[in-house]
Design a protein around this motif. Structure first.
Motif, PDB file in Angstrom:
ATOM      1  N   ALA A  56      -2.146   7.468   6.959  1.00 15.10           N
ATOM      2  CA  ALA A  56      -3.004   6.740   6.026  1.00 15.10           C
ATOM      3  C   ALA A  56      -2.290   5.566   5.369  1.00 15.10           C
ATOM      4  N   LEU A  57      -3.063   4.496   5.195  1.00 20.64           N
ATOM      5  CA  LEU A  57      -2.624   3.328   4.422  1.00 20.64           C
ATOM      6  C   LEU A  57      -3.643   3.147   3.314  1.00 20.64           C
ATOM      7  N   LYS A  58      -3.172   2.994   2.069  1.00 19.43           N
ATOM      8  CA  LYS A  58      -4.117   2.984   0.964  1.00 19.43           C
ATOM      9  C   LYS A  58      -3.683   2.001  -0.117  1.00 19.43           C
ATOM     10  N   GLY A  59      -4.600   1.103  -0.510  1.00 24.61           N
ATOM     11  CA  GLY A  59      -4.295   0.229  -1.651  1.00 24.61           C
ATOM     12  C   GLY A  59      -4.328  -1.249  -1.321  1.00 24.61           C
ATOM     13  N   GLU A  60      -3.405  -1.976  -1.913  1.00 18.86           N
ATOM     14  CA  GLU A  60      -3.347  -3.435  -1.771  1.00 18.86           C
ATOM     15  C   GLU A  60      -2.263  -3.791  -0.770  1.00 18.86           C
ATOM     16  N   SER A  61      -2.452  -4.871  -0.030  1.00 23.86           N
ATOM     17  CA  SER A  61      -1.368  -5.295   0.846  1.00 23.86           C
ATOM     18  C   SER A  61      -1.244  -6.808   0.951  1.00 23.86           C
ATOM     19  N   TYR A  62      -0.332  -7.340   0.141  1.00 24.61           N
ATOM     20  CA  TYR A  62       0.077  -8.740   0.337  1.00 24.61           C
ATOM     21  C   TYR A  62       1.557  -8.877  -0.003  1.00 24.61           C
ATOM     22  N   PRO A  63       2.384  -8.090   0.729  1.00 27.68           N
ATOM     23  CA  PRO A  63       3.818  -8.115   0.441  1.00 27.68           C
ATOM     24  C   PRO A  63       4.430  -9.476   0.758  1.00 27.68           C
TER      25      PRO A  63
ATOM     26  N   PRO B  51       0.804  -1.227   0.000  1.00 32.65           N
ATOM     27  CA  PRO B  51       0.000   0.000   0.000  1.00 32.65           C
ATOM     28  C   PRO B  51       0.835   1.274   0.000  1.00 32.65           C
ATOM     29  N   GLU B  52       0.174   2.345  -0.384  1.00 31.08           N
ATOM     30  CA  GLU B  52       0.705   3.687  -0.247  1.00 31.08           C
ATOM     31  C   GLU B  52       0.702   4.006   1.249  1.00 31.08           C
ATOM     32  N   ILE B  53       1.783   4.599   1.727  1.00 27.26           N
ATOM     33  CA  ILE B  53       1.828   4.968   3.153  1.00 27.26           C
ATOM     34  C   ILE B  53       2.082   6.464   3.271  1.00 27.26           C
ATOM     35  N   HIS B  54       1.235   7.168   4.008  1.00 22.32           N
ATOM     36  CA  HIS B  54       1.469   8.576   4.300  1.00 22.32           C
ATOM     37  C   HIS B  54       1.366   8.773   5.811  1.00 22.32           C
ATOM     38  N   PHE B  55       2.490   9.023   6.421  1.00 21.63           N
ATOM     39  CA  PHE B  55       2.525   9.298   7.860  1.00 21.63           C
ATOM     40  C   PHE B  55       3.014  10.733   8.028  1.00 21.63           C
ATOM     41  N   ASP B  56       2.114  11.611   8.428  1.00 19.38           N
ATOM     42  CA  ASP B  56       2.487  13.007   8.664  1.00 19.38           C
ATOM     43  C   ASP B  56       2.536  13.235  10.177  1.00 19.38           C
TER      44      ASP B  56
END
Lengths: 129, 183
Positions: free
Chosen positions: A25-32, A13-18
């Motif tokens: 925010a975590l956004k998208g697919e996650s099966y790393p 996923p896209e990761i945005h930590f401000d």
């Protein structure tokens, strides 16, 4: 702490930590391939940051299309961490965003949210993109 | 004769309703590639989106089980980075009912433990499955498990029409393990 912005890949996923505005925010697919390698460092940074907060307003948005069972374990841990931050005197909001016809994401959101004792929780269904 | 042999094999697979068939070493790249094709195929066929999502989830958990646990492969002895694991994957449909089957060699001494685990989750209703899923997500990772240890529970959860599994003895130390999940 320096902000974290990681672009999405096909499987992560896209990761945005401000850390300044306390929006995450975590956004998208996650099966790393290896969840610990992928999530370990960023969640470590988040935990460290949250443990030093008091009286802050924190928002975490989960906007995931798909995640595997190894990721589910990471998310469960994240929910615990966020709930703890709320217990320690912060105003924590968790937003669970999912596509309106996605029965599984809706069910998982309800189940994960149910266990929160201190953080606020909101389910947000969006129309098919 | 080559074309004839291959065409016959293709015909046999088609007759069985098999949409995807893979036999060989499974890597994360193969998982991604086949996964993308499955999603594309289901989308083009206008398959019900929740069925498609469940099928994809089951597929990922099955493939990651092979990558992590198949007892047949190259360099699998001491957990090396460049190991390769062997497995067999089928995605098919009995009429409109999709299934995902996966098979691989396992160590014989794991048969009892796996049978107990799988029989247990097979007997649970949806509510109890979700309880077990959450409990496992919160608990400690079982010894010898490289994942969350919740892969099978997730498969059971997503397989709305249930799942079957079988073991077949191969030799003194190995068994062949097969799990068919009905989406």
């Amino acid at each position: 702490m320096e902000n974290i912005n990681i672009e999405a890949t096909e499987r992560s996923p896209e990761i945005h930590f401000d850390f300044g505005s306390n929006t995450f925010a975590l956004k998208g697919e996650s099966y790393p391939e290896d969840v610990s390698t992928f999530f370990g460092p960023v969640i470590g940074a988040l935990e460290e940051h949250l443990s030093g907060l008091n009286g802050a307003s924190v928002t975490f948005t989960f906007d995931l299309i798909y995640f595997n069972s190894s990721t589910a374990k990471v998310l469960m841990g994240l929910f615990d961490t966020l709930d703890e931050a709320a217990e320690n005197g912060n105003d924590v909001s968790i937003i669970w965003s999912y596509e309106e016809d996605d029965d599984n994401m809706e069910e998982l959101g309800e189940e994960f949210g149910e266990d929160l004792e201190h953080a606020k929780f909101e389910m947000k269904a969006y129309a098919k993109k | 004769m080559l074309a004839k042999d291959m065409f016959e094999l293709r015909g046999r697979l088609e007759n069985e309703g098999i949409i995807f068939c893979y036999s060989g070493y499974v890597t994360e790249e193969i998982l991604t590639g086949i996964g993308n094709s499955i999603r594309k195929k289901l989308e083009l066929d206008n398959t019900d989106r929740n069925i498609g999502r469940r099928l994809f989830s089951i597929f990922v958990e099955q493939m990651q089980n092979v990558i992590r646990y198949s007892a047949e492969g190259l360099n699998t002895d001491d957990d090396q980075k460049d190991e390769l694991r062997f497995g067999l994957l089928l995605v098919g449909a009995d009429n409109d009912d999709f299934y995902v089957s996966c098979a691989n060699k396992i160590r014989k001494h794991d048969v009892v433990r796996l049978t107990e685990q799988l029989e247990h989750i097979k007997g649970l209703d949806r509510e109890d499955l979700m309880k077990l899923y959450k409990m496992t997500l919160k608990g400690e990772t079982p010894v010898g498990s490289k994942g969350a240890g919740v892969g099978f529970i997730d498969i059971a959860r997503q397989a709305k029409r249930g799942f079957d599994f079988h073991f077949m003895d191969l030799d003194d130390t190995h068994s062949f393990f097969c799990l068919k999940a009905h989406v």
